[in-house]
Design a protein around this motif. Structure first.
Motif, mmCIF file in Angstrom:
data_model
loop_
_atom_site.group_PDB
_atom_site.id
_atom_site.type_symbol
_atom_site.label_atom_id
_atom_site.label_comp_id
_atom_site.label_asym_id
_atom_site.label_seq_id
_atom_site.Cartn_x
_atom_site.Cartn_y
_atom_site.Cartn_z
ATOM 1 N N GLU A 228 0.834 -1.209 0.000
ATOM 2 C CA GLU A 228 0.000 0.000 0.000
ATOM 3 C C GLU A 228 0.865 1.253 0.000
ATOM 4 O OE1 GLU A 228 -3.460 -1.896 2.814
ATOM 5 O OE2 GLU A 228 -2.881 0.184 3.204
ATOM 6 N N VAL A 229 1.879 1.258 0.877
ATOM 7 C CA VAL A 229 2.744 2.438 0.971
ATOM 8 C C VAL A 229 3.496 2.636 -0.341
ATOM 9 C CG1 VAL A 229 4.727 3.460 2.143
ATOM 10 C CG2 VAL A 229 2.965 2.305 3.470
ATOM 11 N N GLY B 191 -5.173 11.351 12.425
ATOM 12 C CA GLY B 191 -5.718 10.206 11.705
ATOM 13 C C GLY B 191 -4.682 9.424 10.910
ATOM 14 N N THR B 192 -3.477 9.974 10.775
ATOM 15 C CA THR B 192 -2.483 9.347 9.899
ATOM 16 C C THR B 192 -1.701 8.246 10.605
ATOM 17 O OG1 THR B 192 -2.285 11.440 8.708
ATOM 18 C CG2 THR B 192 -0.554 9.820 8.353
ATOM 19 N N GLY B 193 -1.198 8.540 11.794
ATOM 20 C CA GLY B 193 -0.465 7.520 12.553
ATOM 21 C C GLY B 193 0.997 7.441 12.142
ATOM 22 N N ILE B 194 1.828 6.962 13.073
ATOM 23 C CA ILE B 194 3.277 6.963 12.868
ATOM 24 C C ILE B 194 3.716 5.874 11.885
ATOM 25 C CG2 ILE B 194 3.790 5.530 14.891
ATOM 26 C CD1 ILE B 194 5.928 8.441 13.471
ATOM 27 N N ALA B 195 2.959 4.776 11.762
ATOM 28 C CA ALA B 195 3.390 3.727 10.834
ATOM 29 C C ALA B 195 3.461 4.281 9.415
ATOM 30 C CB ALA B 195 2.435 2.534 10.902
ATOM 31 N N ARG B 196 2.374 4.923 8.986
ATOM 32 C CA ARG B 196 2.354 5.530 7.650
ATOM 33 C C ARG B 196 3.317 6.702 7.559
ATOM 34 N NH1 ARG B 196 -1.466 2.811 6.093
ATOM 35 N NH2 ARG B 196 -1.595 2.504 3.862
ATOM 36 N N THR B 197 3.272 7.565 8.582
ATOM 37 C CA THR B 197 4.126 8.757 8.550
ATOM 38 C C THR B 197 5.600 8.357 8.413
ATOM 39 O OG1 THR B 197 2.522 9.934 9.928
ATOM 40 C CG2 THR B 197 4.742 10.858 9.800
ATOM 41 N N THR C 115 10.567 7.784 4.848
ATOM 42 C CA THR C 115 11.645 7.059 4.166
ATOM 43 C C THR C 115 11.503 7.206 2.650
ATOM 44 O OG1 THR C 115 11.619 5.461 5.983
ATOM 45 C CG2 THR C 115 12.778 4.815 3.975
ATOM 46 N N ALA C 116 10.258 7.037 2.167
ATOM 47 C CA ALA C 116 10.019 7.144 0.729
ATOM 48 C C ALA C 116 10.300 8.555 0.229
ATOM 49 C CB ALA C 116 8.575 6.758 0.406
ATOM 50 N N ALA C 117 9.791 9.551 0.967
ATOM 51 C CA ALA C 117 9.921 10.937 0.519
ATOM 52 C C ALA C 117 11.374 11.398 0.591
ATOM 53 C CB ALA C 117 9.023 11.854 1.357
ATOM 54 N N PHE C 118 12.132 10.877 1.569
ATOM 55 C CA PHE C 118 13.558 11.222 1.638
ATOM 56 C C PHE C 118 14.263 10.777 0.368
ATOM 57 C CE2 PHE C 118 17.993 10.569 2.679
ATOM 58 C CZ PHE C 118 18.304 11.686 3.439
ATOM 59 N N ALA C 119 13.897 9.575 -0.103
ATOM 60 C CA ALA C 119 14.522 9.056 -1.324
ATOM 61 C C ALA C 119 14.160 9.898 -2.542
ATOM 62 C CB ALA C 119 14.113 7.595 -1.543
ATOM 63 N N MET C 120 12.995 10.584 -2.490
ATOM 64 C CA MET C 120 12.565 11.399 -3.634
ATOM 65 C C MET C 120 13.449 12.620 -3.856
ATOM 66 S SD MET C 120 8.444 11.649 -3.013
ATOM 67 C CE MET C 120 7.428 10.196 -2.661
ATOM 68 N N GLY C 121 14.102 13.096 -2.797
ATOM 69 C CA GLY C 121 14.818 14.366 -2.901
ATOM 70 C C GLY C 121 13.858 15.510 -2.603
#
Lengths: 262, 157
Positions: free
Chosen positions: A80-81, A196-202, A207-213
């Motif tokens: 999902e992520v 509503g988001t929670g730390i698992a998703r956040t 990690t994903a967004a860091f890789a994006m630059g």
């Protein structure tokens, strides 16, 4: 006033810490059970343990059916992520099965859930610097990636999830899933998730967004509801999404530390 | 030899936290990392040059009568022992000295120079109601928290 109950537990190669502002007579025992649960999660999901379900699954020694029942759910969450982040998250960074990018945040969320189930409404759980708060307001300092010991910002609010990915402590450890090489362009990236988001998703999103630059990460966070971003670039410049300032406490400037220089 | 002085202030409350860091080669007995001093109530950062690293229990310092120091147990980590000494004014932590920490190689020093001051900041700032927790401090020292906890347990806090 009831004192804050604090506890730290070394697990998953880092330290989990707990602060409970509304402890009851059973809270210490609840924290014992949480610590057991965290060690159990590590035993099942750690890619660094050769006997974990994840390692055995990856080597083909164990079928998915024979794994701990939470393994399929975790792998589904990873997919999902990956979809939510346009493929910038992977449960196979560097090739081997390694769902840690989801598991640590999920473990923090599990701990917070257990505290909630025990009756606590005012607590803060940190898993190696990724934070879930309940109640509050809590003040969360963001470690400065370029100035050891200093803070890049102070965030405040109720029921927030705060996760930071950076190169300061562990070096370049986030891999660009598209190239297989260490991600560059950011000194650190912090995402703040709404209640509503929670730390698992956040945490997984961070990690994903860091890789994006920086450019892609900020644009991605701006589009996605329930999350805001603070980026520190390698030259120290800070950039953030439009909604971030609502998470800055009224008296807390983004540059908290330079006040000492005056 | 490197010397870093890290200071932070919260303007709202006018509370100043001062963290100073003086890395030495090898695990030293003297306080190498000192943080604290809220409102000028206590200053013990230079008062323990004799540094009995192994001792535990309370030793009164010549300040106000309610000020005391408690040394935590040395906590063994895979990098070496970590030991802290806590100064309390009543039940309030005013200072945390890291009196022993592993510094066998450059990488350890990097980790310590980063993680220990942050933890100090957390421990002290936690009660000044300024900062409850720090995000991004991933390589926190388990030894620090264990030694600090043992010191606080001894202090009956």
């Amino acid at each position: 006033m009831t004192p804050v109950l604090r506890r730290a537990e070394p697990v998953m190669g880092t330290v989990f810490s707990f602060a409970v502002r509304d402890p009851g007579p059973d809270t210490a025992q609840v924290l014992d059970r949480i610590a057991e649960r965290l060690h159990r999660i590590d035993a099942v999901f750690s890619p660094y343990r050769t006997d974990s379900d994840i390692s055995r699954l990856d080597r083909g020694e164990l079928g998915l059916d024979a794994c701990d029942p939470q393994v399929p759910a975790v792998l589904a969450a990873c997919r999902e992520v990956a979809a939510e982040t346009d493929g910038w998250f992977t449960e196979r960074p560097g090739g081997r099965l390694d769902p840690s990018g989801w598991v640590k945040g999920w473990a923090i969320e599990e701990a917070a859930r257990m505290l909630h189930a025990s009756g606590s409404r005012e607590h803060c759980v940190s898993g190696g610097g990724d934070v879930q708060t309940a109640g509050g307001p809590w003040r969360v300092g963001v470690a400065h990636p370029l100035r050891p010991g200093r803070l890049a910002a102070v965030l405040g609010g109720r029921g927030l999830a705060v996760a930071t990915s950076g190169t300061a402590e562990r070096g370049a450890h986030v891999v660009d899933p598209h190239t297989g090489r260490p991600a560059g362009g950011l000194a650190s990236l912090t995402l703040v998730g709404d209640p509503g988001t929670g730390i698992a998703r956040t945490d997984a999103w961070t990690t994903a967004a860091f890789a994006m630059g920086p450019d892609r990460a900020l644009a991605w966070a701006a589009r996605r509801p329930g999350v805001e971003a603070l980026a520190v670039l390698p030259d120290g410049t800070k950039r953030w999404t439009d909604g971030l300032p609502r998470h800055l406490p009224p008296a807390g400037p983004a540059d908290w530390h330079p006040a000492a220089a005056s | 030899m490197r010397r870093a002085v890290v200071s932070s202030a919260a303007t709202a409350a006018g509370i100043v936290l001062l963290l100073s860091l003086k890395p030495h080669g090898g695990a030293g007995a003297a306080p190498v990392i000192s943080s604290g001093g809220t409102g000028g109530a206590t200053d013990t950062s230079s008062g323990s040059s004799s540094g009995s690293a192994g001792s535990s229990g309370s030793s009164g310092s010549s300040g106000s009568s309610s000020t005391r120091t408690v040394t935590g147990d040395a906590a063994n980590t895979r990098y070496g022992p970590v030991q802290v000494k806590v100064t309390l004014d009543g039940s309030r932590i005013t200072n945390v000295d890291v009196i022993q920490y592993p510094s066998n190689d450059h990488r350890d020093q990097e980790i310590n120079s980063y993680a220990l001051p942050l933890l100090n900041q957390e421990a002290i700032a936690a009660q000044s109601a300024q900062i409850d927790v720090v995000s991004g401090a991933t390589y926190t020292s388990a030894g620090y928290t264990r030694s600090l906890q043992s010191a606080l347990d001894k202090a009956g806090r």
